[in-house]
Enzyme design. Structure first.
Site, short mmCIF file in Angstrom:
data_model
loop_
_atom_site.label_atom_id
_atom_site.label_comp_id
_atom_site.label_asym_id
_atom_site.label_seq_id
_atom_site.Cartn_x
_atom_site.Cartn_y
_atom_site.Cartn_z
N CYS A 50 0.83 -1.22 0.00
CA CYS A 50 0.00 0.00 0.00
C CYS A 50 0.85 1.26 0.00
O CYS A 50 0.33 2.36 -0.15
CB CYS A 50 -0.95 -0.01 1.19
SG CYS A 50 -1.58 -1.65 1.57
N CYS A 102 -13.25 0.04 7.76
CA CYS A 102 -12.39 -0.42 6.66
C CYS A 102 -12.53 0.50 5.46
O CYS A 102 -13.63 0.90 5.11
CB CYS A 102 -12.79 -1.83 6.23
SG CYS A 102 -12.91 -3.02 7.56
N HIS A 111 -9.09 3.81 -1.73
CA HIS A 111 -7.72 3.29 -1.58
C HIS A 111 -7.36 2.34 -2.72
O HIS A 111 -7.33 1.14 -2.55
CB HIS A 111 -7.61 2.59 -0.22
CG HIS A 111 -6.25 2.05 0.09
ND1 HIS A 111 -5.07 2.64 -0.34
CD2 HIS A 111 -5.87 0.96 0.82
CE1 HIS A 111 -4.04 1.93 0.11
NE2 HIS A 111 -4.49 0.91 0.81
N LYS A 160 -10.27 6.01 3.84
CA LYS A 160 -11.59 5.56 4.28
C LYS A 160 -12.70 5.97 3.32
O LYS A 160 -13.59 5.18 3.02
CB LYS A 160 -11.87 6.10 5.69
CG LYS A 160 -13.25 5.83 6.23
CD LYS A 160 -13.43 4.33 6.49
CE LYS A 160 -14.89 3.90 6.51
NZ LYS A 160 -15.45 3.72 5.16
#
Ligand SMILES: [Zn+2]
Lengths: 390, 129
Positions: free
Chosen positions: A85, A213, A339, A335
């Site tokens: 990430c 998540c 992402h 959030k």
């Protein structure tokens, strides 16, 4: 000291792009950054592109060349950078090092990820979940039935036990970031949520529920870096990168001294503050890696915005909201902005640059901004500090 | 010369034999779990096998409600990090009632047959619970 400036930024909308492939998303973001910098394709001397797993989601490797090819900048060198990430945080750092080395004057950096179904390959939540798990330890975490949300859930349980952090603190972070994304046209979700909704969502990995998540997203981001002495040729608002650091940690959580803090983030932050000759209190605005709500809370502590264990108090006091002492994730964060794993690090730079130029959607008063980009469960962390110098 | 490498394959061969094994550094005495050929504490490449007693405490845990495909039949299930009495920690499935799991729980190593594999897991230690 680094002698590097950011003269252009661009990003696609984050969300679902069912008709687009990786290379097409990348080109869209790269062209926006090139136009923003008012340079031409031939000015680019090297490119570094972050992407986590084009193999998993599109069965496509050899990404550096494809990104150069479709942007029509061949034979310019192009390298794909992978740190889960933190792939584009690391790609950005490669670009910074490339200019700081004296080898290049103008470099293109960015990142891309495609996680939903596209025209070339089908994906669904189960497939994407297993894709994200690639960032954890296959032999000793995945093999024990642990998922990617599960890793951060282990940190959340430990943080709650050690410091008395409450589920409500985590949900407040989700509410804040959704609120910040509501007006951001590039965000995956432009929808505010209530604390009640955030508290009562479907459980994913206890104590984290769906609203703790970040979503899976498609998207790309890009930035143009140049040697700082040349920046005035392209822009009147000069933004320098005054720190660029990166640190590693064990891939598996169980081999770490602490589950309530990321050593990679603490080390990279301390080195960054030293490199920039500033302290954490000098940061006006921060983009932090909130892949899960607990990750943002831990970032407050790792970056020194509050003492260890006081992340919950910081969110309670509203200090990280727009108008607070240190606004965090003014664009909605991972959030709510979304992402697309490999694109996230440079998308943070997009928001910091917009804020420092005074062009942001949720504008705050800021001269110095920090971007904290975490790979996996903290196996990698990159920190970049940007400053407006004119 | 050790009979088996400090490898992932060796670790899982030992699991099949019902042994939880790590590597003990001959230079600094640090016990590496999972086994490693290079000591995490001091970087030494000299090591010997070390068998754990299997006793430990739960350091942290999660309850997996959305599992990977392979573990679908078990969900919801607990995964935790167990700190063994010898000092090393490892991730594994925890056999406990969902509403009784808590940090600090006394655990002992256990194994579970699942889809033709022997999985490492821990169960609540009866004598102390
Ligand atoms: Zn040693």
């Amino acid at each position: 000291m680094l002698n590097v400036a950011v003269i252009g930024v661009g990003m696609t909308k984050f969300g679902r792009h069912e008709n687009k492939t990786i290379r097409e998303l990348w080109v869209e973001a790269a062209i926006k950054a090139i136009e923003d910098a008012k340079i031409s394709l031939k000015d680019i001397q090297a490119a570094f592109i972050g992407c986590f797993s084009s193999e998993w989601w599109e069965h496509q490797g050899h990404l550096g060349s494809i990104c150069a090819d479709w942007l029509s900048i061949c034979p310019t060198s192009a390298v794909r950078v992978e740190n889960a990430c933190a792939s584009s945080g690391a790609a950005l750092r490669c670009g910074v090092l490339a200019i700081a080395s004296g080898l290049y004057d103008i470099v293109l950096v960015g990142g891309v990820e495609k996680m939903y179904s596209g025209p070339r390959k089908l994906s669904d939540t189960a497939y994407a979940t297993e894709g994200l798990a690639l960032a954890s330890d296959e032999a000793y975490e995945q093999a024990q039935g642990l998922t990617f949300p599960g890793l951060y859930a282990l940190m959340a349980t430990a943080h709650m036990h050690k410091y008395g952090t409450k589920k409500e603190h985590l949900s407040k972070i989700a509410v804040k970031n959704h609120k910040n994304a509501a007006k951001n046209p590039l965000a995956h979700f432009q929808k505010e949520i209530t604390l009640e909704e955030a508290m009562n969502a479907r459980m994913i990995a206890y104590p984290l529920n769906l609203y703790d998540c970040c979503p899976f997203s498609d998207g790309a981001s890009a930035a143009i870096l140049c040697k700082a002495d040349l920046a005035r040729r392209f822009t009147d608002t000069i933004i320098h990168i005054i720190a660029s650091t990166q640190a590693s940690d064990t891939i598996a959580l169980h081999n770490r001294e602490s589950y309530v803090s990321l050593r990679s983030a603490r080390v990279a932050a301390q080195e960054a503050y030293k490199m920039a000759k500033i302290e954490s209190k000098d940061i006006d605005i921060a983009e932090v890696h909130d892949c899960f709500t607990i990750a943002e809370l831990i970032a407050y502590e790792d970056l020194g915005f509050c003492k260890p264990g006081e992340g919950g108090k910081l969110i309670d006091e509203g200090e990280t909201e727009i108008g607070g002492r240190i606004p965090v994730n003014t664009d909605g964060g991972l959030k709510a902005k979304g992402h697309p794993v490999g694109a996230t690090g440079v998308a943070m730079i997009y928001e910091i640059v917009k804020q420092l130029r005074g062009e942001a959607i949720n504008q705050v008063k800021a001269e110095i901004g920090l971007a904290h980009n975490v790979g996996g469960s903290g196996g990698t962390c990159t920190i970049h500090i940007l400053k407006r110098v004119s | 010369m050790q009979e088996r490498d400090a490898s992932i394959q060796s670790f899982y061969e030992f699991i099949k034999e019902g042994k939880l094994m790590g590597t003990k550094c001959l230079k600094c005495g640090y016990i590496n779990l999972p086994p490693r050929p290079i000591c995490q504490a001091c970087g030494s490449k000299d090591w010997e096998w070390f068998q754990f007693s299997g006793k430990g405490k739960l350091e942290t845990y999660t309850i997996i409600h959305v599992p990977p495909a392979k573990f679908k039949d078990l969900a919801p299930y607990i995964v935790g990090i167990v700190k063994l009495i010898e000092g090393s920690s490892i991730t594994a499935i925890i056999k406990s009632k969902l509403d009784e799991v808590k940090i600090g729980l006394d655990l002992i190593v256990d194994y579970m047959e699942y889809k033709g594999e022997k999985l490492l897991c821990f169960k609540v230690e009866e004598s102390q619970s």
